[in-house]
Structures are given as C-alpha cells and as structure tokens.
Enzyme design. Structure first.
Site, PDB file in Angstrom:
ATOM      1  N   ARG A 191      -7.790 -20.563  -1.527  1.00  0.00           N
ATOM      2  CA  ARG A 191      -6.731 -20.366  -0.540  1.00  0.00           C
ATOM      3  C   ARG A 191      -5.597 -21.379  -0.695  1.00  0.00           C
ATOM      4  O   ARG A 191      -5.807 -22.582  -0.555  1.00  0.00           O
ATOM      5  CB  ARG A 191      -7.287 -20.440   0.890  1.00  0.00           C
ATOM      6  CG  ARG A 191      -6.242 -20.040   1.938  1.00  0.00           C
ATOM      7  CD  ARG A 191      -6.781 -20.158   3.364  1.00  0.00           C
ATOM      8  NE  ARG A 191      -5.757 -19.757   4.323  1.00  0.00           N
ATOM      9  CZ  ARG A 191      -4.739 -20.526   4.714  1.00  0.00           C
ATOM     10  NH1 ARG A 191      -4.608 -21.732   4.213  1.00  0.00           N
ATOM     11  NH2 ARG A 191      -3.843 -20.078   5.574  1.00  0.00           N
ATOM     12  N   TYR A 238       0.826  -1.214   0.000  1.00  0.00           N
ATOM     13  CA  TYR A 238       0.000   0.000   0.000  1.00  0.00           C
ATOM     14  C   TYR A 238       0.853   1.254   0.000  1.00  0.00           C
ATOM     15  O   TYR A 238       2.081   1.193   0.152  1.00  0.00           O
ATOM     16  CB  TYR A 238      -0.942   0.002   1.208  1.00  0.00           C
ATOM     17  CG  TYR A 238      -0.301   0.359   2.540  1.00  0.00           C
ATOM     18  CD1 TYR A 238       0.539  -0.540   3.193  1.00  0.00           C
ATOM     19  CD2 TYR A 238      -0.510   1.602   3.131  1.00  0.00           C
ATOM     20  CE1 TYR A 238       1.127  -0.209   4.407  1.00  0.00           C
ATOM     21  CE2 TYR A 238       0.072   1.939   4.343  1.00  0.00           C
ATOM     22  CZ  TYR A 238       0.892   1.036   4.986  1.00  0.00           C
ATOM     23  OH  TYR A 238       1.468   1.367   6.173  1.00  0.00           O
ATOM     24  N   LEU A 262      11.198   1.380   6.947  1.00  0.00           N
ATOM     25  CA  LEU A 262      10.535   1.819   5.715  1.00  0.00           C
ATOM     26  C   LEU A 262      11.268   3.055   5.190  1.00  0.00           C
ATOM     27  O   LEU A 262      11.533   3.982   5.967  1.00  0.00           O
ATOM     28  CB  LEU A 262       9.070   2.177   5.997  1.00  0.00           C
ATOM     29  CG  LEU A 262       8.315   2.518   4.721  1.00  0.00           C
ATOM     30  CD1 LEU A 262       7.915   1.240   3.996  1.00  0.00           C
ATOM     31  CD2 LEU A 262       7.102   3.366   4.988  1.00  0.00           C
ATOM     32  N   GLU A 279      12.824   2.424  13.766  1.00  0.00           N
ATOM     33  CA  GLU A 279      11.884   3.491  13.413  1.00  0.00           C
ATOM     34  C   GLU A 279      10.788   3.498  14.468  1.00  0.00           C
ATOM     35  O   GLU A 279      11.034   3.053  15.588  1.00  0.00           O
ATOM     36  CB  GLU A 279      11.349   3.273  11.990  1.00  0.00           C
ATOM     37  CG  GLU A 279      10.717   1.906  11.769  1.00  0.00           C
ATOM     38  CD  GLU A 279      10.195   1.686  10.353  1.00  0.00           C
ATOM     39  OE1 GLU A 279      10.091   2.639   9.567  1.00  0.00           O
ATOM     40  OE2 GLU A 279       9.858   0.530  10.051  1.00  0.00           O
ATOM     41  N   LYS A 324       6.388  -1.874   1.924  1.00  0.00           N
ATOM     42  CA  LYS A 324       5.220  -1.264   2.565  1.00  0.00           C
ATOM     43  C   LYS A 324       4.044  -2.242   2.443  1.00  0.00           C
ATOM     44  O   LYS A 324       3.149  -2.078   1.621  1.00  0.00           O
ATOM     45  CB  LYS A 324       4.915   0.111   1.948  1.00  0.00           C
ATOM     46  CG  LYS A 324       4.135   1.020   2.894  1.00  0.00           C
ATOM     47  CD  LYS A 324       4.198   2.458   2.483  1.00  0.00           C
ATOM     48  CE  LYS A 324       3.205   3.343   3.223  1.00  0.00           C
ATOM     49  NZ  LYS A 324       3.332   3.406   4.672  1.00  0.00           N
TER      50      LYS A 324
HETATM   51  C1  LIG Z   1       6.535   1.838   9.713  1.00  0.00           C
HETATM   52  C2  LIG Z   1       6.578   3.178   9.033  1.00  0.00           C
HETATM   53  N1  LIG Z   1       7.741   3.846   8.954  1.00  0.00           N
HETATM   54  C3  LIG Z   1       7.839   5.054   8.385  1.00  0.00           C
HETATM   55  C4  LIG Z   1       6.716   5.688   7.844  1.00  0.00           C
HETATM   56  C5  LIG Z   1       6.845   7.058   7.228  1.00  0.00           C
HETATM   57  O1  LIG Z   1       6.740   6.998   5.821  1.00  0.00           O
HETATM   58  P1  LIG Z   1       6.268   8.247   4.959  1.00  0.00           P
HETATM   59  O2  LIG Z   1       7.125   9.417   5.344  1.00  0.00           O
HETATM   60  O3  LIG Z   1       6.505   7.810   3.558  1.00  0.00           O
HETATM   61  O4  LIG Z   1       4.822   8.481   5.261  1.00  0.00           O
HETATM   62  C6  LIG Z   1       5.478   5.023   7.888  1.00  0.00           C
HETATM   63  C7  LIG Z   1       4.295   5.667   7.287  1.00  0.00           C
HETATM   64  O5  LIG Z   1       3.208   5.200   7.327  1.00  0.00           O
HETATM   65  C8  LIG Z   1       5.396   3.740   8.482  1.00  0.00           C
HETATM   66  O6  LIG Z   1       4.237   3.071   8.552  1.00  0.00           O
END
Ligand SMILES: Cc1ncc(COP(=O)(O)O)c(C=O)c1O
Length: 290
Positions: free
Chosen positions: A97, A30, A200, A176, A144
C-alpha cells in the site's frame, strides 16, 4: 463462469489479493455492456471508452481491442442465458500500500456476466420517480472509475425514497443522475447537457442523439438550469441497463402531466427497433488469434 486475468473459471474459484489497488484505493476503471441474444450492443464504443478511462487514469491497457473482444465473446458463450450484462474492470494491480503508482505491476482484469435486467414493461408504461440532490462528486466524472462512493451515497437517497434515480445539480445546473444520463423535453425539443468533465459520456446518450438526428427529432446539447428541469414537459434517464426511462415525478411533484410523454414514447420505440436491428444483424467483429 467469470474471467480473471486471462482465464475463465467458476466464480467460487476467482480470487484477488487483498492488496489489490481496486480493493485498497478504488484505483481502477470499469465498463458495463448489455448483450441481447448473445450480441453485445455497441461493444466497440464501450471498448473505446474503456481505453479512454484507462488512459486518463494512467493504467496500462493489458489487451488490444481485438483481444478484449475475444475475451468478451468467450465469456458470453460460457453463459447459459442469452440476454446478459457484461461487467468488466481493470485495476492498477496488487502492490504494497502506497498512493504512488507501483512499478512493474500487472493490472488486474475481472469480468462477469449477469442476466440483463431492463426496466419492466409496467415501469416503461407508467414511468418512474426520481429525487434530486446536489452533485458533490469529484470533478472527473468523465472517467468511468470504480471509486463510486459518491454515486453510491447519492443513489441511496433515491432508494430510500423508493425512487428509481437521483438527478444531480451542480451550481444550479443539471449534470446527470447517480447511474445514468438525463434528458429533458421542452416544447418538443430534446435537450441534455454537453459532454464535459462533469458527466460520464454515456453510450446510450450517444445512441439517443443518433436516433433523434436520424428521425428528425429536434435535439440540443447545452447547459440546462435546475429551473428548466423542474419546468420540463418530460424528463428521461438513459443508461445501458435502463435504456431510456421516463421520470414522471421529481421530488414528489409531477413532471408535465405526470405520465410518460409523447417524445419519450417515440424514442423508446425507436430504441427498441434499433436494438432489434442490431440483434438481427448479429455482427461480431474479428477477434485476434492471441
Ligand atoms: C454516472 C453515470 N452516468 C451515465 C451512465 C450511462 O452510461 P451508459 O449509457 O454508457 O450506460 C452511467 C452508467 O452506468 C453512470 O454510472
């Protein structure tokens, strides 16, 4: 109006099969793009990250970059409100499935627009609380993925502590937060972990890096220990919806002097100015005729 597999329709009429692999396996990826005054912010970067997530997940990308843009602009134009948060997901599709990939199945594409909710001014000025936890998610946090149970359980820890985020450590190092990237400031230097499979690659993280470099604010990307985070002068979380937000307590203890710091205030101002510039330019890239 929402978008489902090429059509705009009222949300009540949008439905997918219970056999969709998004529902059965969380087998999809997503994106979430903020839209200010009907101008999507960093759309091309979000689409590039979507393409990468799809490639890593080995899900066929159903649209060209220009087709994605076209569908997103139509969705934006179909809403009554100007500041939007566009959520879109692609799953591997609906099939009997079986863990192994199905053959000849079309990916499912769903998109919706919600009113954009940025942190209220009072929270920007006062800062927010965070708690910490062990990062026990899988080792492909760079994808993501819609399989978010790890992030959901971690975020709930901060929700139950009435805090805005859960900051994560793996093997004694900062990764993070449950739904954002994390920066610290020590003696004026902005610091964040480098991109890897453990975080991410945030679009906002890149904006922060660009703004710091363009304005001669020292910034470093390197591994950061838990002790360094706990001894930081400032902690920030960044995401498309939070933008940049100061964390003023971690596990109930004050960060620095317990107020948003000077480097945060400068970065927040730079971010707002940059956003306004993008909105004024109001640029929408070409869409394909298809
Ligand atoms: C786990 C995680 N890390 C970092 C981010 C930040 O990403 P972005 O700046 O692209 O929104 C998100 C955003 O939803 C996230 O879910």
């Amino acid at each position: 109006m929402v978008f489902l597999n090429g059509k705009l329709l009222p949300i009540e009429q949008a439905s997918v099969s219970v056999l969709d692999r998004g529902f059965i396996f969380g087998d999809g990826v997503y994106e979430l793009v903020p839209v200010y005054s009907r101008v999507p912010f960093r759309l091309d970067e979000h689409l590039a990250r979507l393409e990468r997530s799809l490639g890593e997940a080995r899900i066929r990308d159903p649209y060209s970059r220009a087709q994605w843009r076209g569908h997103i602009y139509h969705l934006i134009d179909a809403q009554a409100f100007d500041d939007q948060s566009i959520y879109f997901q692609v799953t591997r599709g609906a099939a009997k499935r079986d863990h192994a990939f199905p053959k000849g199945v079309e990916p499912t594409v769903f998109m919706m627009a919600n009113p954009l909710v940025n942190p209220p001014q009072a929270q920007v000025e006062r800062g927010a609380a965070a708690v910490s936890a062990t990062d026990n998610r899988w080792l492909r946090c760079d994808i993501k993925s819609i399989s978010l149970i790890g992030n959901v359980l971690l975020r709930q820890l901060s929700a139950e502590a009435e805090a805005a985020e859960t900051i994560l450590f793996r093997d004694g190092r900062l990764t993070e937060a449950s739904a954002s990237n994390v920066f610290i400031v020590k003696r004026g230097v902005i610091q964040s972990p480098p991109k890897s499979n453990l975080i991410l690659p945030g679009i906002t993280y890149d904006v922060i890096a660009e703004l710091a470099r363009a304005n001669d604010l020292p910034i470093e990307f390197r591994p950061i220990t838990e002790q360094e985070v706990r001894a930081a002068d400032e902690i920030w979380v960044t995401s498309s919806s939070k933008e940049v937000l100061a964390i003023v307590t971690l596990d109930g203890k004050p960060v620095g002097d317990g107020r948003p710091g000077p480097v945060f205030r400068r970065m927040h101002q730079l971010y707002q100015e940059f956003k306004k510039k993008v909105m004024r330019a109001g640029k929408r890239e070409a869409v394909s005729a298809a």
